[in-house]
Design an enzyme around this catalytic site. Structure first.
Site, PDB file in Angstrom:
ATOM      1  N   HIS A 191       0.835  -1.212   0.000  1.00 38.23           N
ATOM      2  CA  HIS A 191       0.000   0.000   0.000  1.00 38.23           C
ATOM      3  C   HIS A 191       0.872   1.266   0.000  1.00 38.23           C
ATOM      4  CE1 HIS A 191      -3.439  -2.600   0.886  1.00 38.23           C
ATOM      5  NE2 HIS A 191      -2.680  -3.148   1.826  1.00 38.23           N
ATOM      6  N   SER A 315      17.574  15.092 -20.746  1.00 37.28           N
ATOM      7  CA  SER A 315      16.582  16.163 -20.781  1.00 37.28           C
ATOM      8  C   SER A 315      17.130  17.275 -21.660  1.00 37.28           C
ATOM      9  CB  SER A 315      16.314  16.693 -19.364  1.00 37.28           C
ATOM     10  OG  SER A 315      15.592  17.906 -19.417  1.00 37.28           O
TER      11      SER A 315
END
Length: 483
Positions: A191, A315
């Site tokens: 979770h 990038s």
């Protein structure tokens, strides 16, 4: 556009005035698999392209002619000699760009692709000295008799010679990483929250095991085929040659092609085997997609370091970045492939009454579905090859989360209570008060353990326990990959 533009120039421009690229060069691809990614998926062209389908149609027609004559199914026919059979099969092995162009020209007249194949083959019989057998080409066949076998041969070839080898190489790579990292402790996150530690290798082994199961299903695919006439009843066969055992002729022919004979069909082979295969491939895709999202997340928290590619740009504006683009690219392509495979699996099992043509259009996208999956597999392989395990980051993360030992302590307390050790009441609640919603360091955890009143053996075990050592038999579980 100037007033002096020629009529030819005008014809190649769109209403907006831009040059019409398709008119300028018809070879410009519409989709990425035939453009940007063509090299990665090129091996599929020999099995799932339009040209490959036509070559396999020719192969079916050639083998059917040889089969009918070899077994003297029709009265008056004689078996072809070895040279004639070799010349017929050379039509298939010699199928090339010129053959594709010739078929296209014939189809412009027939407006029917399989009829064009029949005429294409018929043109070549005189040079072999068997022009008397022209009537035997496509004998008793409906178009789907040829199509279903050609598709089955192409799909089988693509699966066994292209997709499966790539998928096996990927599973082998993940298995290798699982073995290498089998003893590297890692904080689990159930979770999204810190949970009982595992090892990186065991988690990779889970994925390798899942993918391996799907590969076995794909490997066991049955490739079905039929050749039984316009509605699957052998009606034309028996009215023309009632003396033949047409079911046996059909079965032996299909099995001779390396396929499984389907005895009960309408005009089309029912395509159920295709739906089964595509569902298995889509499931493989989705398990692999799960790996991509997990690895992407592990990269983002530093568990994996990416090895930079010399000269590559991460990038356009941030030179420090090494983006996990191979995994992101794979995610997108797996989603595209699975969507197409799902559609094919759902569409191909349905045909109105004895025949409709929805399968004809659908099946032309099989190569696209395979291509996106193959591209994704190659991207994941490349991405995994550029990963280094950051064991120091993994260890530091574990050391920041001593609270995960709460499970171990309360389970030892339960065992102690069963053994009659006093003071072991409410172990879960006591550990919950200590650990829930807060970080617990080593000193605080060990102080807690020392004050519980455990037996000497149990206390010693817990005081020696660290988050990195609380991995059970995770490293041994990786051995199941050998099963």
């Amino acid at each position: 556009m100037s007033e002096t533009a020629t009529a030819a120039e005008s014809a190649t421009r769109t209403p907006s005035g831009r040059v019409a690229l398709a008119a300028a060069d018809a070879r410009i691809p519409l989709g990425p698999l035939d453009g940007r990614y063509q090299r990665a998926v090129a091996p599929l062209v020999d099995y799932l392209s339009e040209a490959a389908l036509n070559r396999d149609r020719v192969a079916v027609e050639v083998e059917w002619l040889i089969h009918l004559t070899s077994h003297r199914v029709l009265p008056g026919t004689v078996e072809l000699d070895a040279d004639q059979q070799a010349q017929l099969r050379a039509i298939v092995t010699g199928f090339d760009a010129g053959s594709v162009a010739e078929l296209a020209e014939i189809e412009k007249v027939t407006v029917h692709d399989v009829k064009a194949v029949e005429y294409y083959l018929g043109r070549r019989l005189p040079s072999i000295g068997i022009e008397n057998l022209t009537s035997l080409v496509h004998f008793g066949c409906t178009s789907e008799d040829v199509n279903n076998l050609a598709y089955a041969m192409g799909i089988k070839g693509a699966v066994q010679n292209v997709w499966l080898p790539a998928a096996r190489a990927l599973v082998a790579k993940i298995t290798e990483m699982a073995q290498t990292n089998r003893g590297v402790p890692m904080l689990s996150r159930t979770h999204g929250q810190p949970a009982t530690p595992t090892t990186l290798g065991k988690e990779l082994a889970v994925t390798a095991h899942r993918l391996g199961r799907q590969l076995k299903r794909v490997e066991n695919t049955e490739y079905l085929g039929k050749i039984n006439g316009a509605t699957g009843t052998y009606a034309a066969h028996y009215v023309s040659v009632p003396s033949a055992d047409w079911e046996q002729v059909s079965r032996s022919f299909i099995e001779g092609l390396g396929l499984t004979w389907n005895p009960l069909t309408t005009q089309i082979e029912s395509h159920d085997w295709q739906a089964e295969l595509y569902s298995d491939m889509a499931r493989f895709n989705r398990i692999l997609h799960n790996l991509c999202t997990d690895v992407w997340s592990y990269i983002s928290i530093g568990y994996f370091a990416q090895v930079p590619v010399p000269g590559a740009t991460g990038s356009s504006t941030m030179p420090h970045k090494v983006n996990p683009i191979r995994f992101e690219n794979a995610e997108a392509n797996l989603e595209m492939s699975s969507a197409l495979l799902d559609t094919l699996a759902a569409t191909l099992v349905t045909s109105r009454w004895q025949r409709d043509l929805t399968d004809s259009s659908s099946q032309r996208n099989i190569g696209v579905a395979f291509g996106h999956s193959l591209l994704a597999i190659n991207n994941v392989l490349g991405g995994l090859d550029r990963l280094d395990t950051a064991e120091d980051v993994l260890a530091a993360d574990l050391d920041q989360n001593w609270e995960v030992l709460g499970e171990a302590i309360q389970m030892v307390m339960r065992a102690e209570a069963i053994a009659g050790v006093p003071g072991m009441e409410n172990p879960y609640e006591r550990l919950k008060d200590l650990t829930r919603g807060q970080r617990v360091n080593a000193a605080r955890m060990q102080d807690f353990v020392s004050g519980l009143g455990l037996s000497a053996d149990a206390e010693a075990r817990l005081l020696a326990l660290t988050p990195g050592g609380y991995t059970g038999i995770a490293d041994l579980l990786v051995n199941h990959l050998r099963d």
